[in-house]
Design a protein around this motif. Structure first.
Motif, PDB file in Angstrom:
ATOM      1  N   LEU A 292       0.732  -1.004   0.010  1.00 16.30           N
ATOM      2  CA  LEU A 292      -0.145  -0.005  -0.071  1.00 16.30           C
ATOM      3  C   LEU A 292       0.973   1.237   0.149  1.00 16.30           C
ATOM      4  O   LEU A 292       0.601   2.250  -0.590  1.00 16.30           O
ATOM      5  CB  LEU A 292      -1.066   0.150   1.163  1.00 16.30           C
ATOM      6  CG  LEU A 292      -2.097  -1.071   1.187  1.00 16.30           C
ATOM      7  CD1 LEU A 292      -2.821  -0.977   2.411  1.00 16.30           C
ATOM      8  CD2 LEU A 292      -2.980  -0.781  -0.062  1.00 16.30           C
ATOM      9  N   THR A 296       0.505   2.982  -3.487  1.00 15.77           N
ATOM     10  CA  THR A 296      -1.038   4.115  -3.255  1.00 15.77           C
ATOM     11  C   THR A 296      -0.187   5.297  -2.776  1.00 15.77           C
ATOM     12  O   THR A 296       0.932   5.278  -2.221  1.00 15.77           O
ATOM     13  CB  THR A 296      -1.972   3.468  -2.517  1.00 15.77           C
ATOM     14  OG1 THR A 296      -1.675   3.651  -1.319  1.00 15.77           O
ATOM     15  CG2 THR A 296      -2.366   2.089  -3.121  1.00 15.77           C
ATOM     16  N   GLN A 297      -1.110   6.347  -2.711  1.00 20.70           N
ATOM     17  CA  GLN A 297      -0.952   7.529  -1.956  1.00 20.70           C
ATOM     18  C   GLN A 297      -1.745   7.671  -0.753  1.00 20.70           C
ATOM     19  O   GLN A 297      -1.991   8.798  -0.465  1.00 20.70           O
ATOM     20  CB  GLN A 297      -0.964   8.634  -2.885  1.00 20.70           C
ATOM     21  CG  GLN A 297       0.000   8.737  -4.050  1.00 20.70           C
ATOM     22  CD  GLN A 297       1.611   8.707  -3.641  1.00 20.70           C
ATOM     23  OE1 GLN A 297       1.642   9.583  -2.751  1.00 20.70           O
ATOM     24  NE2 GLN A 297       2.344   8.051  -4.162  1.00 20.70           N
ATOM     25  N   ARG A 298      -2.077   6.581  -0.307  1.00 10.11           N
ATOM     26  CA  ARG A 298      -3.081   6.759   0.893  1.00 10.11           C
ATOM     27  C   ARG A 298      -2.203   7.306   2.046  1.00 10.11           C
ATOM     28  O   ARG A 298      -1.182   6.988   2.269  1.00 10.11           O
ATOM     29  CB  ARG A 298      -3.613   5.248   1.247  1.00 10.11           C
ATOM     30  CG  ARG A 298      -4.762   4.563   0.502  1.00 10.11           C
ATOM     31  CD  ARG A 298      -5.300   3.450   1.128  1.00 10.11           C
ATOM     32  NE  ARG A 298      -5.781   2.360   0.336  1.00 10.11           N
ATOM     33  CZ  ARG A 298      -6.655   1.417   0.614  1.00 10.11           C
ATOM     34  NH1 ARG A 298      -6.486   1.139   1.901  1.00 10.11           N
ATOM     35  NH2 ARG A 298      -7.250   0.729  -0.200  1.00 10.11           N
ATOM     36  N   PRO A 299      -3.221   8.096   2.802  1.00 15.95           N
ATOM     37  CA  PRO A 299      -2.380   8.726   4.044  1.00 15.95           C
ATOM     38  C   PRO A 299      -2.043   7.494   4.930  1.00 15.95           C
ATOM     39  O   PRO A 299      -2.709   6.378   5.059  1.00 15.95           O
ATOM     40  CB  PRO A 299      -3.463   9.499   4.588  1.00 15.95           C
ATOM     41  CG  PRO A 299      -4.660   9.722   3.625  1.00 15.95           C
ATOM     42  CD  PRO A 299      -4.611   8.538   2.547  1.00 15.95           C
ATOM     43  N   GLN A 302      -4.928   5.571   7.071  1.00 14.04           N
ATOM     44  CA  GLN A 302      -5.565   4.852   6.195  1.00 14.04           C
ATOM     45  C   GLN A 302      -4.946   3.462   5.895  1.00 14.04           C
ATOM     46  O   GLN A 302      -5.404   2.463   5.981  1.00 14.04           O
ATOM     47  CB  GLN A 302      -6.095   5.441   4.933  1.00 14.04           C
ATOM     48  CG  GLN A 302      -7.148   6.634   5.049  1.00 14.04           C
ATOM     49  CD  GLN A 302      -7.564   7.015   3.812  1.00 14.04           C
ATOM     50  OE1 GLN A 302      -7.409   6.394   2.593  1.00 14.04           O
ATOM     51  NE2 GLN A 302      -8.469   8.108   3.882  1.00 14.04           N
ATOM     52  N   VAL A 303      -3.496   3.561   5.469  1.00 16.07           N
ATOM     53  CA  VAL A 303      -2.894   2.474   5.438  1.00 16.07           C
ATOM     54  C   VAL A 303      -2.856   1.610   6.744  1.00 16.07           C
ATOM     55  O   VAL A 303      -2.864   0.267   6.757  1.00 16.07           O
ATOM     56  CB  VAL A 303      -1.311   2.653   4.987  1.00 16.07           C
ATOM     57  CG1 VAL A 303      -0.557   1.440   5.163  1.00 16.07           C
ATOM     58  CG2 VAL A 303      -1.426   3.182   3.579  1.00 16.07           C
ATOM     59  N   ALA A 306      -6.213  -0.094   7.053  1.00 12.70           N
ATOM     60  CA  ALA A 306      -6.273  -1.257   6.123  1.00 12.70           C
ATOM     61  C   ALA A 306      -5.525  -2.290   6.696  1.00 12.70           C
ATOM     62  O   ALA A 306      -5.929  -3.538   6.347  1.00 12.70           O
ATOM     63  CB  ALA A 306      -5.695  -0.576   4.887  1.00 12.70           C
TER      64      ALA A 306
END
Length: 339
Positions: A292, A296-299, A302-303, A306
């Motif tokens: 992740l 991805t560029q998820r904050p 959020q990672v 997840a």
């Protein structure tokens, strides 16, 4: 310790039809298994695995028929022993099952067993060429599939969890016993009798030899009336579940339910394979987190959620223990700066 009484009395009634067919008194077999007339009179009675073993073995010996009167011709005592020995020299389970199916036709032409497989799934199918003796069809199909499943598990010294099992007859009144017998929910009114399992088990090497076969055949019936316990691919199956559903599989209860075992059994079998659930969960979380962060560029928050962490702080602490950097530092380093 005695097992729970879950085997339907209907199976005993089907077995007694063979005695009736041959004009032999079944009372000795019933007494050995402690099955009383009162139990036989009640359609909802259940017996234990031990009782089913005892009455089945007594019937096979007295009738000299390991098929218990299902088919047009008897299977004399020792027939399944010959089938078992024919697969001992196979290099792996795939070849062993093909041999079993092929050789089964030599002792019985009323049904035909076949193995079909692709990369993901293996299926044992049972085709009926002639109907079993009236009143015995359910017991015949159930036991024939359990024979090959139990033998396969013994041969590779591993429980082989079934993904599905199906039968070409209507749902019986005692259908609640089927998950206990097969480890999964059955489908009824299907086109044919069959079961499916993960094709990875086909590659397991045969672990048994003639000496092991001699010992097993002295008391082979438990293979057909009780599920084999040990699963040699359990670690791999846990890894796959954690990779597929990392957020849903964060606790032992969810994993055990998905694998159709108790939490205690899950921990015990993992320990037997030299693994622990916590280590496997950490391994899966680490792999998912790295993916992740890299793709991805998820904050970071959020990672963390997840991959199953309650807070960004606890995730950052665990991540630093995995790779020696914080999640933000690892992401900024890019491919060239990562170890």
């Amino acid at each position: 310790m005695k097992s729970r009484a879950v085997t339907p009395i209907a199976f005993v009634h089907a077995l007694l039809l063979a005695y009736q067919r041959h004009g032999i008194d079944p009372n000795d077999a019933l007494r050995k298994a402690q099955i009383t007339p009162a139990m036989l009179r009640r359609s909802d009675s259940r017996i234990s695995a031990e009782q089913m073993e005892q009455v089945s073995e007594a019937a096979m010996r007295e009738l000299d028929d390991e098929a218990l009167g299902w088919w047009q011709r008897r299977l004399p005592w020792g027939s399944y022993g010959l089938l078992a020995r024919a697969s001992l020299t196979a290099p792996d389970l795939r070849v062993a099952l093909k041999r079993w199916c092929r050789h089964h036709r030599l002792v019985c032409d009323d049904v035909a067993l076949a193995l079909e497989a692709d990369r993901q799934q293996a299926t044992i199918m049972l085709a009926e060429h002639r109907p079993p003796w009236p009143g015995t069809r359910e017991l015949c199909l159930v036991t024939t599939l359990r024979n090959i499943h139990g033998y396969a598990s013994w041969l590779v010294d591993s429980r082989i969890p079934l993904r599905s099992v199906q039968f070409p007859f209507a749902r019986p009144a005692h259908a609640d016993a089927y998950p206990w017998m097969f480890g999964c929910e059955p489908v009824f009114d299907a086109p044919v009798a069959a079961f499916t399992f993960d094709a990875q088990y086909l590659a397991l090497p045969v672990k048994r030899d003639e000496r092991a076969a001699r010992l097993m055949l002295q008391r082979a019936l438990p293979l057909t009336v009780r599920l084999y316990r040990r699963d040699r691919l359990l670690v791999q199956r846990v890894r796959e579940l954690l990779a597929r559903e990392p957020a849903a599989m964060v606790n032992a209860d969810a994993l055990a339910a998905a694998l159709n075992v108790s939490v205690r059994t899950l921990h015990r079998q993992l320990q037997g394979e030299g693994a622990s659930l916590q280590a496997l969960k950490d391994e899966a979380r680490r792999a998912h987190a790295l993916e992740l962060l890299a793709r991805t560029q998820r904050p970071i928050k959020q990672v963390a959620q997840a991959v199953g962490f309650n807070s960004e702080k606890s995730f950052a602490r665990a991540f630093r223990g995995w790779v020696g950097q914080s999640p933000s530092e690892w992401r900024r380093a890019g491919p060239s700066g990562r170890g």
